[in-house]
Design a protein around this motif. Structure first.
Motif, PDB file in Angstrom:
ATOM      1  N   VAL A  17       9.654   3.898   8.621  1.00 49.42           N
ATOM      2  CA  VAL A  17       8.822   3.319   7.564  1.00 49.42           C
ATOM      3  C   VAL A  17       9.043   1.816   7.618  1.00 49.42           C
ATOM      4  O   VAL A  17      10.183   1.351   7.762  1.00 49.42           O
ATOM      5  CB  VAL A  17       9.182   3.875   6.167  1.00 49.42           C
ATOM      6  CG1 VAL A  17       8.562   3.032   5.059  1.00 49.42           C
ATOM      7  CG2 VAL A  17       8.737   5.321   6.038  1.00 49.42           C
ATOM      8  N   THR A  18       7.963   1.063   7.528  1.00 54.46           N
ATOM      9  CA  THR A  18       8.055  -0.396   7.497  1.00 54.46           C
ATOM     10  C   THR A  18       7.541  -0.875   6.147  1.00 54.46           C
ATOM     11  O   THR A  18       6.397  -0.601   5.777  1.00 54.46           O
ATOM     12  CB  THR A  18       7.230  -1.033   8.634  1.00 54.46           C
ATOM     13  OG1 THR A  18       7.711  -0.535   9.889  1.00 54.46           O
ATOM     14  CG2 THR A  18       7.353  -2.547   8.611  1.00 54.46           C
ATOM     15  N   LEU A  19       8.409  -1.562   5.431  1.00 57.61           N
ATOM     16  CA  LEU A  19       8.028  -2.185   4.163  1.00 57.61           C
ATOM     17  C   LEU A  19       7.556  -3.599   4.479  1.00 57.61           C
ATOM     18  O   LEU A  19       8.116  -4.271   5.345  1.00 57.61           O
ATOM     19  CB  LEU A  19       9.214  -2.222   3.202  1.00 57.61           C
ATOM     20  CG  LEU A  19       9.893  -0.889   2.904  1.00 57.61           C
ATOM     21  CD1 LEU A  19      11.066  -1.104   1.939  1.00 57.61           C
ATOM     22  CD2 LEU A  19       8.920   0.111   2.333  1.00 57.61           C
ATOM     23  N   ARG A  20       6.516  -4.029   3.770  1.00 60.07           N
ATOM     24  CA  ARG A  20       5.975  -5.374   3.968  1.00 60.07           C
ATOM     25  C   ARG A  20       5.899  -6.115   2.631  1.00 60.07           C
ATOM     26  O   ARG A  20       4.810  -6.455   2.157  1.00 60.07           O
ATOM     27  CB  ARG A  20       4.601  -5.276   4.628  1.00 60.07           C
ATOM     28  CG  ARG A  20       4.684  -4.713   6.044  1.00 60.07           C
ATOM     29  CD  ARG A  20       3.358  -4.753   6.764  1.00 60.07           C
ATOM     30  NE  ARG A  20       3.531  -4.309   8.133  1.00 60.07           N
ATOM     31  CZ  ARG A  20       3.384  -3.053   8.532  1.00 60.07           C
ATOM     32  NH1 ARG A  20       3.039  -2.108   7.678  1.00 60.07           N
ATOM     33  NH2 ARG A  20       3.562  -2.739   9.797  1.00 60.07           N
ATOM     34  N   PRO A  21       7.061  -6.367   2.028  1.00 57.40           N
ATOM     35  CA  PRO A  21       7.039  -7.026   0.726  1.00 57.40           C
ATOM     36  C   PRO A  21       6.603  -8.490   0.814  1.00 57.40           C
ATOM     37  O   PRO A  21       6.949  -9.194   1.754  1.00 57.40           O
ATOM     38  CB  PRO A  21       8.489  -6.920   0.255  1.00 57.40           C
ATOM     39  CG  PRO A  21       9.293  -6.748   1.495  1.00 57.40           C
ATOM     40  CD  PRO A  21       8.405  -6.048   2.483  1.00 57.40           C
ATOM     41  N   VAL A  22       5.814  -8.881  -0.173  1.00 53.35           N
ATOM     42  CA  VAL A  22       5.448 -10.280  -0.350  1.00 53.35           C
ATOM     43  C   VAL A  22       6.083 -10.698  -1.672  1.00 53.35           C
ATOM     44  O   VAL A  22       5.703 -10.204  -2.737  1.00 53.35           O
ATOM     45  CB  VAL A  22       3.917 -10.473  -0.388  1.00 53.35           C
ATOM     46  CG1 VAL A  22       3.573 -11.938  -0.639  1.00 53.35           C
ATOM     47  CG2 VAL A  22       3.289  -9.974   0.909  1.00 53.35           C
ATOM     48  N   VAL A  23       7.071 -11.565  -1.573  1.00 55.69           N
ATOM     49  CA  VAL A  23       7.853 -11.979  -2.738  1.00 55.69           C
ATOM     50  C   VAL A  23       7.474 -13.409  -3.099  1.00 55.69           C
ATOM     51  O   VAL A  23       7.553 -14.311  -2.264  1.00 55.69           O
ATOM     52  CB  VAL A  23       9.373 -11.896  -2.443  1.00 55.69           C
ATOM     53  CG1 VAL A  23      10.174 -12.363  -3.645  1.00 55.69           C
ATOM     54  CG2 VAL A  23       9.761 -10.491  -2.031  1.00 55.69           C
ATOM     55  N   THR A  24       7.061 -13.594  -4.346  1.00 51.45           N
ATOM     56  CA  THR A  24       6.739 -14.922  -4.843  1.00 51.45           C
ATOM     57  C   THR A  24       7.881 -15.381  -5.734  1.00 51.45           C
ATOM     58  O   THR A  24       8.302 -14.656  -6.637  1.00 51.45           O
ATOM     59  CB  THR A  24       5.420 -14.910  -5.642  1.00 51.45           C
ATOM     60  OG1 THR A  24       4.381 -14.376  -4.814  1.00 51.45           O
ATOM     61  CG2 THR A  24       5.035 -16.311  -6.093  1.00 51.45           C
TER      62      THR A  24
ATOM     63  N   HIS B 123      11.789  -3.822   7.632  1.00 49.91           N
ATOM     64  CA  HIS B 123      11.257  -4.790   6.677  1.00 49.91           C
ATOM     65  C   HIS B 123      10.544  -5.921   7.413  1.00 49.91           C
ATOM     66  O   HIS B 123      11.080  -6.467   8.378  1.00 49.91           O
ATOM     67  CB  HIS B 123      12.383  -5.375   5.826  1.00 49.91           C
ATOM     68  CG  HIS B 123      13.180  -4.344   5.125  1.00 49.91           C
ATOM     69  ND1 HIS B 123      14.297  -3.777   5.678  1.00 49.91           N
ATOM     70  CD2 HIS B 123      12.987  -3.734   3.941  1.00 49.91           C
ATOM     71  CE1 HIS B 123      14.771  -2.862   4.849  1.00 49.91           C
ATOM     72  NE2 HIS B 123      13.995  -2.813   3.783  1.00 49.91           N
ATOM     73  N   GLU B 124       9.356  -6.243   6.947  1.00 56.57           N
ATOM     74  CA  GLU B 124       8.594  -7.395   7.421  1.00 56.57           C
ATOM     75  C   GLU B 124       8.200  -8.218   6.202  1.00 56.57           C
ATOM     76  O   GLU B 124       7.036  -8.232   5.779  1.00 56.57           O
ATOM     77  CB  GLU B 124       7.358  -6.946   8.205  1.00 56.57           C
ATOM     78  CG  GLU B 124       7.681  -6.215   9.498  1.00 56.57           C
ATOM     79  CD  GLU B 124       6.446  -5.718  10.237  1.00 56.57           C
ATOM     80  OE1 GLU B 124       5.310  -5.910   9.738  1.00 56.57           O
ATOM     81  OE2 GLU B 124       6.620  -5.106  11.298  1.00 56.57           O
ATOM     82  N   PRO B 125       9.178  -8.907   5.583  1.00 56.96           N
ATOM     83  CA  PRO B 125       8.898  -9.611   4.340  1.00 56.96           C
ATOM     84  C   PRO B 125       8.181 -10.936   4.555  1.00 56.96           C
ATOM     85  O   PRO B 125       8.275 -11.547   5.622  1.00 56.96           O
ATOM     86  CB  PRO B 125      10.301  -9.863   3.772  1.00 56.96           C
ATOM     87  CG  PRO B 125      11.179  -9.938   4.971  1.00 56.96           C
ATOM     88  CD  PRO B 125      10.575  -8.991   5.986  1.00 56.96           C
ATOM     89  N   ARG B 126       7.458 -11.344   3.524  1.00 57.07           N
ATOM     90  CA  ARG B 126       6.836 -12.657   3.451  1.00 57.07           C
ATOM     91  C   ARG B 126       7.250 -13.290   2.139  1.00 57.07           C
ATOM     92  O   ARG B 126       7.457 -12.596   1.154  1.00 57.07           O
ATOM     93  CB  ARG B 126       5.302 -12.550   3.500  1.00 57.07           C
ATOM     94  CG  ARG B 126       4.778 -12.210   4.876  1.00 57.07           C
ATOM     95  CD  ARG B 126       3.251 -12.263   4.977  1.00 57.07           C
ATOM     96  NE  ARG B 126       2.602 -13.137   4.015  1.00 57.07           N
ATOM     97  CZ  ARG B 126       1.525 -12.793   3.300  1.00 57.07           C
ATOM     98  NH1 ARG B 126       0.965 -11.609   3.446  1.00 57.07           N
ATOM     99  NH2 ARG B 126       0.980 -13.629   2.455  1.00 57.07           N
ATOM    100  N   ALA B 127       7.335 -14.599   2.139  1.00 55.13           N
ATOM    101  CA  ALA B 127       7.728 -15.320   0.930  1.00 55.13           C
ATOM    102  C   ALA B 127       6.641 -16.310   0.542  1.00 55.13           C
ATOM    103  O   ALA B 127       6.028 -16.950   1.388  1.00 55.13           O
ATOM    104  CB  ALA B 127       9.033 -16.054   1.155  1.00 55.13           C
ATOM    105  N   LEU B 128       6.390 -16.405  -0.760  1.00 58.80           N
ATOM    106  CA  LEU B 128       5.466 -17.380  -1.317  1.00 58.80           C
ATOM    107  C   LEU B 128       6.176 -18.109  -2.456  1.00 58.80           C
ATOM    108  O   LEU B 128       7.128 -17.585  -3.036  1.00 58.80           O
ATOM    109  CB  LEU B 128       4.209 -16.683  -1.881  1.00 58.80           C
ATOM    110  CG  LEU B 128       3.381 -15.852  -0.894  1.00 58.80           C
ATOM    111  CD1 LEU B 128       2.261 -15.133  -1.652  1.00 58.80           C
ATOM    112  CD2 LEU B 128       2.816 -16.726   0.196  1.00 58.80           C
TER     113      LEU B 128
END
Length: 155
Positions: free
Chosen positions: A108-115, A148-153
């Motif tokens: 499973v790959t989570l792709r969270p976008v955290v602001t 995990h493939e996170p992105r940050a904003l």
């Protein structure tokens, strides 16, 4: 100190068309999942397995459980790191391999976008996701990798 927590749900099959499981196509794969004081979840098999596409299937519920657990763990870790999170979304994806009548998830790959309210060092953010994964009860309960493939904003 180890503490034990117990969880209980009720699952009821709703798919008897009058002849039960007299044949493979003679019954519906619909069910309802309930827990005291909560809204029921209308569930079914995946459409691929003769389920109803408008109901949640077990595979989607597993992805939702992993995603929500990581999110809640991450928010806890953010507080410990002094990072103010103002928004969080995720679009997880799971890979399941079928072998005959059975199968299993392989990842499973989570792709969270955290602001966040202020910029956060990318290495610290990666560490926070690692810490969240380490304390996530659901991720620690599965036998496949949770990636995990996170992105940050910044807000």
């Amino acid at each position: 100190m180890t503490r034990e927590h117990r969880y209980r749900v009720d699952v009821a099959w709703l798919g008897n068309r009058g002849t039960g499981t007299s044949g493979y196509r003679d019954y519906r794969r619909t069910s309802v999942v309930e827990a005291a004081g909560k809204h029921p979840i209308e569930a079914s098999a995946d459409r691929t397995f003769h389920g109803d596409a408008d109901r949640w299937n077990p595979e989607e519920l597993l992805l939702a459980a992993l995603s929500e657990c990581h999110m809640l763990s991450f928010l806890h870790v953010a507080v410990k790191h002094g990072v103010v999170v103002t928004a969080y979304t995720d679009a997880p994806e799971g890979v399941m391999e079928q072998d005959g009548d059975g199968g299993r998830f392989t990842s499973v790959t989570l792709r969270p976008v955290v602001t966040t309210s202020a910029p956060v060092d990318p290495d610290e953010l990666a560490l926070m996701h690692h810490e969240a994964n380490a304390v996530c009860f659901i991720a620690n309960s599965v036998s496949f990798p949770v990636l995990h493939e996170p992105r940050a904003l910044v807000a």
